[in-house]
Design a protein around this motif. Structure first.
Motif, PDB file in Angstrom:
ATOM      1  N   CYS A  34      -3.215  -4.875   4.476  1.00  0.00           N
ATOM      2  CA  CYS A  34      -3.873  -5.482   3.319  1.00  0.00           C
ATOM      3  C   CYS A  34      -5.161  -4.739   2.985  1.00  0.00           C
ATOM      4  N   TRP A  35      -5.421  -4.643   1.686  1.00  0.00           N
ATOM      5  CA  TRP A  35      -6.752  -4.222   1.239  1.00  0.00           C
ATOM      6  C   TRP A  35      -7.436  -5.476   0.726  1.00  0.00           C
ATOM      7  N   ALA A  36      -8.598  -5.813   1.292  1.00  0.00           N
ATOM      8  CA  ALA A  36      -9.192  -7.142   1.085  1.00  0.00           C
ATOM      9  C   ALA A  36      -8.096  -8.151   1.419  1.00  0.00           C
ATOM     10  N   ASP A  37      -7.634  -8.980   0.453  1.00  0.00           N
ATOM     11  CA  ASP A  37      -6.553  -9.900   0.808  1.00  0.00           C
ATOM     12  C   ASP A  37      -5.223  -9.513   0.181  1.00  0.00           C
ATOM     13  N   ALA A  38      -5.237  -8.386  -0.535  1.00  0.00           N
ATOM     14  CA  ALA A  38      -4.013  -8.007  -1.249  1.00  0.00           C
ATOM     15  C   ALA A  38      -3.102  -7.147  -0.380  1.00  0.00           C
ATOM     16  N   PRO A  39      -1.841  -7.562  -0.210  1.00  0.00           N
ATOM     17  CA  PRO A  39      -0.926  -6.776   0.620  1.00  0.00           C
ATOM     18  C   PRO A  39      -0.561  -5.441  -0.037  1.00  0.00           C
ATOM     19  N   LEU A  40      -0.372  -4.407   0.786  1.00  0.00           N
ATOM     20  CA  LEU A  40       0.049  -3.097   0.306  1.00  0.00           C
ATOM     21  C   LEU A  40       1.493  -2.877   0.720  1.00  0.00           C
ATOM     22  N   SER A  41       2.245  -2.230  -0.156  1.00  0.00           N
ATOM     23  CA  SER A  41       3.635  -1.953   0.183  1.00  0.00           C
ATOM     24  C   SER A  41       3.761  -0.484   0.597  1.00  0.00           C
ATOM     25  N   LEU A  42       4.021  -0.269   1.906  1.00  0.00           N
ATOM     26  CA  LEU A  42       4.114   1.097   2.427  1.00  0.00           C
ATOM     27  C   LEU A  42       5.509   1.346   2.999  1.00  0.00           C
ATOM     28  N   THR A  43       5.926   2.609   2.979  1.00  0.00           N
ATOM     29  CA  THR A  43       7.177   2.963   3.674  1.00  0.00           C
ATOM     30  C   THR A  43       6.895   2.974   5.182  1.00  0.00           C
ATOM     31  N   ALA A  44       7.967   3.045   5.983  1.00  0.00           N
ATOM     32  CA  ALA A  44       7.797   3.047   7.440  1.00  0.00           C
ATOM     33  C   ALA A  44       6.933   4.220   7.908  1.00  0.00           C
ATOM     34  N   LYS A  45       7.167   5.390   7.361  1.00  0.00           N
ATOM     35  CA  LYS A  45       6.387   6.572   7.771  1.00  0.00           C
ATOM     36  C   LYS A  45       4.925   6.430   7.351  1.00  0.00           C
ATOM     37  N   GLU A  46       4.703   5.942   6.148  1.00  0.00           N
ATOM     38  CA  GLU A  46       3.326   5.759   5.672  1.00  0.00           C
ATOM     39  C   GLU A  46       2.597   4.763   6.578  1.00  0.00           C
ATOM     40  N   PHE A  47       3.311   3.721   6.969  1.00  0.00           N
ATOM     41  CA  PHE A  47       2.722   2.714   7.852  1.00  0.00           C
ATOM     42  C   PHE A  47       2.326   3.336   9.195  1.00  0.00           C
ATOM     43  N   GLN A  48       3.227   4.133   9.753  1.00  0.00           N
ATOM     44  CA  GLN A  48       2.916   4.745  11.052  1.00  0.00           C
ATOM     45  C   GLN A  48       1.762   5.750  10.954  1.00  0.00           C
ATOM     46  N   LEU A  49       1.712   6.482   9.842  1.00  0.00           N
ATOM     47  CA  LEU A  49       0.597   7.410   9.642  1.00  0.00           C
ATOM     48  C   LEU A  49      -0.720   6.643   9.557  1.00  0.00           C
ATOM     49  N   LEU A  50      -0.707   5.571   8.770  1.00  0.00           N
ATOM     50  CA  LEU A  50      -1.932   4.788   8.598  1.00  0.00           C
ATOM     51  C   LEU A  50      -2.376   4.158   9.920  1.00  0.00           C
ATOM     52  N   LEU A  51      -1.389   3.737  10.708  1.00  0.00           N
ATOM     53  CA  LEU A  51      -1.703   3.165  12.020  1.00  0.00           C
ATOM     54  C   LEU A  51      -2.459   4.184  12.878  1.00  0.00           C
ATOM     55  N   LEU A  52      -1.992   5.430  12.889  1.00  0.00           N
ATOM     56  CA  LEU A  52      -2.698   6.467  13.654  1.00  0.00           C
ATOM     57  C   LEU A  52      -4.114   6.675  13.122  1.00  0.00           C
ATOM     58  N   PHE A  53      -4.224   6.786  11.796  1.00  0.00           N
ATOM     59  CA  PHE A  53      -5.551   7.008  11.205  1.00  0.00           C
ATOM     60  C   PHE A  53      -6.506   5.864  11.549  1.00  0.00           C
ATOM     61  N   MET A  54      -5.980   4.637  11.483  1.00  0.00           N
ATOM     62  CA  MET A  54      -6.867   3.485  11.694  1.00  0.00           C
ATOM     63  C   MET A  54      -7.204   3.253  13.164  1.00  0.00           C
ATOM     64  N   GLU A  55      -6.337   3.723  14.049  1.00  0.00           N
ATOM     65  CA  GLU A  55      -6.650   3.558  15.468  1.00  0.00           C
ATOM     66  C   GLU A  55      -7.897   4.344  15.828  1.00  0.00           C
TER      67      GLU A  55
END
Ligand code: CA
Length: 226
Positions: free
Chosen positions: A144-165
């Motif tokens: 989510c950005w603020a309270d709004a959900p974002l729609s990501l593909t599986a790969k985008e999600f995994q990339l973002l997870l690495l960046f945010m960790e």
């Protein structure tokens, strides 16, 4: 990273460098400087992860891995100057979890350790990651950005997870490719760039800002002030 590491390496300079780097990241490190010392250390204690050189006095790294795998699934990352593909494949077949070529980059060692530890389930993902207004729930595949959900593909999600960790950490394309696609990165292609750029566009659309920056010649990182 709170992990107990066995460092098997006969080069004092490399041992010293890895030890101080890993201790700086919160690991505890036990060293073995030759094959016999390694055999003893691995028999006496259990570790979360083993960093293993191959060319060692006494007993080779290959022999140590083979005998370790008879009764242990402790993750092993080989760090070796042996660059022949056959050697690397043979060691992976023996049961090593990953292979890093010398000379190596410390950041790469860290990223690969994280991947191997996570795969082994020894480092649990947190329930929630937050960078600024961006929130990610690893187990629920939800961002989510603020309270709004974002729609990501599986790969985008995994990339973002690495960046945010590790916001601030610069990930090379090879880091990202090997972590997210789980395959060896052999040559420069644009798979990673395409997925990162799609992710970046979605984040920008939600936030009005660029949250991922390109570090020229190195890779990408999250902007810390997201
Ligand atoms: Ca050596």
């Amino acid at each position: 990273m709170n992990a107990k590491i066995a460092l098997v390496e006969d080069e004092p300079d490399i041992r010293k460098m890895l030890r101080s780097f890993l201790e700086g990241k919160g690991c505890t490190v036990s060293e073995a400087a030759d094959g016999h010392a390694a055999e003893k250390l691995l028999a006496e204690e259990t570790f979360d992860l083993i960093l293993m050189d191959l060319m060692l006095p006494g007993i080779s790294g290959e022999q140590l891995i083979a005998s370790l795998r008879r009764d242990s699934d402790t993750p092993v990352i080989v760090i070796s100057a042996k660059s022949m593909l056959e050697t690397r494949l043979a060691v992976l077949r023996l049961g090593a979890d990953d292979y890093i070529l010398k000379p190596f980059d410390l950041n790469e060692v860290l990223v690969r350790m994280e991947v191997v530890l996570r795969r082994a389930g020894r480092e649990k993902l947190p329930e929630m990651l937050r960078v600024g207004s961006l929130t990610l729930y690893p187990a629920e595949n939800r961002v989510c950005w603020a309270d709004a959900p974002l729609s990501l593909t599986a790969k985008e999600f995994q990339l973002l997870l690495l960046f945010m960790e590790y916001p601030q950490k610069v990930y090379s394309k090879a880091n990202l490719y090997e972590s997210v696609w789980n395959e060896e990165y052999f040559c420069e292609d644009n798979t990673v760039s395409v997925h990162v750029s799609n992710l970046r566009a979605k984040l920008k659309k939600a936030s009005g800002r660029d949250l991922i920056e390109t570090v020229w010649g190195i890779g990408y990182r999250m902007k810390g002030d997201a």
